[in-house]
Write a protein that holds these residues in place. Structure first.
Motif, PDB file in Angstrom:
ATOM      1  N   LYS A 240       0.824  -1.212   0.000  1.00 57.98           N
ATOM      2  CA  LYS A 240       0.000   0.000   0.000  1.00 57.98           C
ATOM      3  C   LYS A 240       0.859   1.264   0.000  1.00 57.98           C
ATOM      4  N   SER A 241       1.982   1.246   0.693  1.00 62.78           N
ATOM      5  CA  SER A 241       2.855   2.430   0.728  1.00 62.78           C
ATOM      6  C   SER A 241       3.407   2.741  -0.657  1.00 62.78           C
ATOM      7  N   VAL A 242       3.708   1.722  -1.432  1.00 59.56           N
ATOM      8  CA  VAL A 242       4.222   1.910  -2.794  1.00 59.56           C
ATOM      9  C   VAL A 242       3.124   2.475  -3.693  1.00 59.56           C
ATOM     10  N   VAL A 243       1.914   1.961  -3.575  1.00 63.02           N
ATOM     11  CA  VAL A 243       0.791   2.472  -4.367  1.00 63.02           C
ATOM     12  C   VAL A 243       0.589   3.957  -4.082  1.00 63.02           C
ATOM     13  N   ILE A 244       0.609   4.323  -2.813  1.00 65.97           N
ATOM     14  CA  ILE A 244       0.429   5.732  -2.423  1.00 65.97           C
ATOM     15  C   ILE A 244       1.571   6.585  -2.960  1.00 65.97           C
ATOM     16  N   ALA A 245       2.803   6.112  -2.833  1.00 66.43           N
ATOM     17  CA  ALA A 245       3.967   6.869  -3.317  1.00 66.43           C
ATOM     18  C   ALA A 245       3.880   7.103  -4.823  1.00 66.43           C
ATOM     19  N   LEU A 246       3.503   6.093  -5.561  1.00 68.25           N
ATOM     20  CA  LEU A 246       3.428   6.232  -7.023  1.00 68.25           C
ATOM     21  C   LEU A 246       2.347   7.226  -7.444  1.00 68.25           C
ATOM     22  N   ARG A 247       1.284   7.339  -6.672  1.00 65.47           N
ATOM     23  CA  ARG A 247       0.240   8.331  -6.979  1.00 65.47           C
ATOM     24  C   ARG A 247       0.765   9.764  -6.830  1.00 65.47           C
ATOM     25  N   GLU A 248       1.831   9.931  -6.076  1.00 69.41           N
ATOM     26  CA  GLU A 248       2.374  11.269  -5.816  1.00 69.41           C
ATOM     27  C   GLU A 248       3.394  11.731  -6.854  1.00 69.41           C
ATOM     28  N   VAL A 249       3.777  10.852  -7.778  1.00 70.40           N
ATOM     29  CA  VAL A 249       4.767  11.220  -8.800  1.00 70.40           C
ATOM     30  C   VAL A 249       4.294  12.472  -9.523  1.00 70.40           C
ATOM     31  N   GLY A 250       5.189  13.435  -9.636  1.00 67.40           N
ATOM     32  CA  GLY A 250       4.877  14.704 -10.294  1.00 67.40           C
ATOM     33  C   GLY A 250       4.572  15.833  -9.330  1.00 67.40           C
ATOM     34  N   TYR A 251       4.347  15.518  -8.053  1.00 69.58           N
ATOM     35  CA  TYR A 251       4.097  16.575  -7.065  1.00 69.58           C
ATOM     36  C   TYR A 251       5.343  17.459  -6.983  1.00 69.58           C
ATOM     37  N   LEU A 252       5.142  18.768  -7.076  1.00 65.63           N
ATOM     38  CA  LEU A 252       6.247  19.712  -7.058  1.00 65.63           C
ATOM     39  C   LEU A 252       6.463  20.306  -5.668  1.00 65.63           C
ATOM     40  N   GLU A 253       7.712  20.386  -5.264  1.00 63.84           N
ATOM     41  CA  GLU A 253       8.097  21.115  -4.055  1.00 63.84           C
ATOM     42  C   GLU A 253       7.642  22.562  -4.203  1.00 63.84           C
ATOM     43  N   LYS A 254       7.259  23.180  -3.094  1.00 62.72           N
ATOM     44  CA  LYS A 254       6.679  24.522  -3.143  1.00 62.72           C
ATOM     45  C   LYS A 254       7.679  25.603  -2.721  1.00 62.72           C
ATOM     46  N   GLN A 255       7.439  26.798  -3.256  1.00 59.04           N
ATOM     47  CA  GLN A 255       8.251  27.966  -2.923  1.00 59.04           C
ATOM     48  C   GLN A 255       7.857  28.542  -1.564  1.00 59.04           C
ATOM     49  N   SER A 256       6.605  28.367  -1.192  1.00 56.80           N
ATOM     50  CA  SER A 256       6.085  28.914   0.063  1.00 56.80           C
ATOM     51  C   SER A 256       5.018  27.952   0.582  1.00 56.80           C
ATOM     52  N   PRO A 257       4.489  28.190   1.782  1.00 56.21           N
ATOM     53  CA  PRO A 257       3.474  27.271   2.305  1.00 56.21           C
ATOM     54  C   PRO A 257       2.079  27.455   1.699  1.00 56.21           C
ATOM     55  N   ARG A 258       1.988  28.079   0.562  1.00 62.70           N
ATOM     56  CA  ARG A 258       0.713  28.238  -0.140  1.00 62.70           C
ATOM     57  C   ARG A 258       0.505  27.083  -1.115  1.00 62.70           C
ATOM     58  N   GLN A 259      -0.737  26.723  -1.324  1.00 64.81           N
ATOM     59  CA  GLN A 259      -1.135  25.728  -2.333  1.00 64.81           C
ATOM     60  C   GLN A 259      -0.396  24.390  -2.184  1.00 64.81           C
ATOM     61  N   LEU A 260      -0.215  23.959  -0.936  1.00 62.54           N
ATOM     62  CA  LEU A 260       0.514  22.715  -0.682  1.00 62.54           C
ATOM     63  C   LEU A 260      -0.177  21.497  -1.280  1.00 62.54           C
ATOM     64  N   TYR A 261      -1.490  21.577  -1.447  1.00 56.94           N
ATOM     65  CA  TYR A 261      -2.230  20.410  -1.929  1.00 56.94           C
ATOM     66  C   TYR A 261      -2.472  20.423  -3.432  1.00 56.94           C
ATOM     67  N   GLU A 262      -1.934  21.419  -4.111  1.00 59.79           N
ATOM     68  CA  GLU A 262      -2.002  21.479  -5.574  1.00 59.79           C
ATOM     69  C   GLU A 262      -0.727  20.841  -6.117  1.00 59.79           C
ATOM     70  N   LYS A 263      -0.862  19.847  -6.949  1.00 60.12           N
ATOM     71  CA  LYS A 263       0.286  19.060  -7.405  1.00 60.12           C
ATOM     72  C   LYS A 263       1.312  19.889  -8.185  1.00 60.12           C
ATOM     73  N   HIS A 264       0.842  20.821  -9.019  1.00 58.31           N
ATOM     74  CA  HIS A 264       1.755  21.489  -9.941  1.00 58.31           C
ATOM     75  C   HIS A 264       1.883  23.000  -9.751  1.00 58.31           C
ATOM     76  N   THR A 265       1.249  23.580  -8.736  1.00 53.75           N
ATOM     77  CA  THR A 265       1.314  25.032  -8.564  1.00 53.75           C
ATOM     78  C   THR A 265       2.333  25.418  -7.492  1.00 53.75           C
ATOM     79  N   ASN A 266       2.725  26.707  -7.517  1.00 61.59           N
ATOM     80  CA  ASN A 266       3.678  27.280  -6.568  1.00 61.59           C
ATOM     81  C   ASN A 266       4.995  26.507  -6.513  1.00 61.59           C
TER      82      ASN A 266
END
Length: 165
Positions: free
Chosen positions: A3-29
C-alpha cells in the motif's frame, strides 16, 4: 504491491513549493524552499516528529508520509522502526532506527526504504517500488518533485531498511 508503494506512485509529479501556499495542488507554486503537504500533515495532524519539519529537506518525510497514509500512525511508525516523536525526518536518523532494530539489508525488496551514501554518509532516501535481476526501482521526494528513479543493482547505492520481513 504494498500500500505504501501504491500511495507513493500516486504522488509522482508533485512539485516542491516555494512557500506554504497551495501545498495540496500538485503542480502550482513550484520552488526550492522545501515546503510540502507531506511535512504539513506529519507536523500538524500526526505530531510524528520531535519538531516541525516544514521548510527542511523532505526525502525522508515523503517516505514516512507514505507509510502513515498507508498503515496509520502507529503501524507506520512500527514498520519504519521509529519511536514516538522521532528524529526520523532526517535520513541519517531513520537509517539509525533501522540499524538499531536490526532491519538493514544489502539486497532490496519492494516496500523497503533505500538509503543513498555520498562520501560514506547517508545523504538521501526513497522507497523501493520494485526489483528485477539487474535494477532497483524507486520513488523519491526532495528532488524538486516526486519522481521515479532506476539504479543498477551492481552500483553500490547504500543500504535498505527492511520494512516487511
Amino acid at each position: 504491491m504494498h500500500k505504501s508503494v501504491v500511495i507513493a506512485l500516486r504522488e509522482v509529479g508533485y512539485l516542491e513549493k516555494q512557500s506554504p501556499r497551495q501545498l495540496y495542488e500538485k503542480h502550482t507554486n513550484p520552488g526550492d524552499e522545501n515546503y510540502t503537504k507531506y511535512a504539513r500533515e506529519l507536523d500538524l495532524h500526526f505530531c510524528f516528529y520531535r519538531g516541525v519539519k516544514q521548510g527542511y529537506p523532505w526525502c525522508d518525510v515523503f517516505v514516512d508520509w507514505c507509510f502513515v497514509k498507508a498503515y496509520g500512525v502507529v503501524a507506520g511508525r512500527r514498520l519504519l522502526c521509529q519511536p514516538i516523536l522521532s528524529r526520523g525526518a532526517g535520513c541519517r536518523y531513520s537509517y539509525g532506527y533501522y540499524e538499531q532494530a536490526g532491519h538493514l539489508a544489502d539486497s532490496p525488496q519492494e516496500g523497503d526504504q533505500i538509503f543513498f551514501r555520498r562520501e560514506g554518509k547517508i545523504c538521501h532516501t526513497g522507497l523501493v517500488t520494485g526489483v528485477d535481476d539487474s535494477r532497483v526501482y524507486t520513488v523519491e521526494g526532495n528532488t524538486f518533485t516526486v519522481q521515479q528513479q532506476t539504479f543498477s543493482l551492481s552500483m553500490q547505492v547504500g543500504s535498505y531498511g527492511q520494512v516487511f520481513q
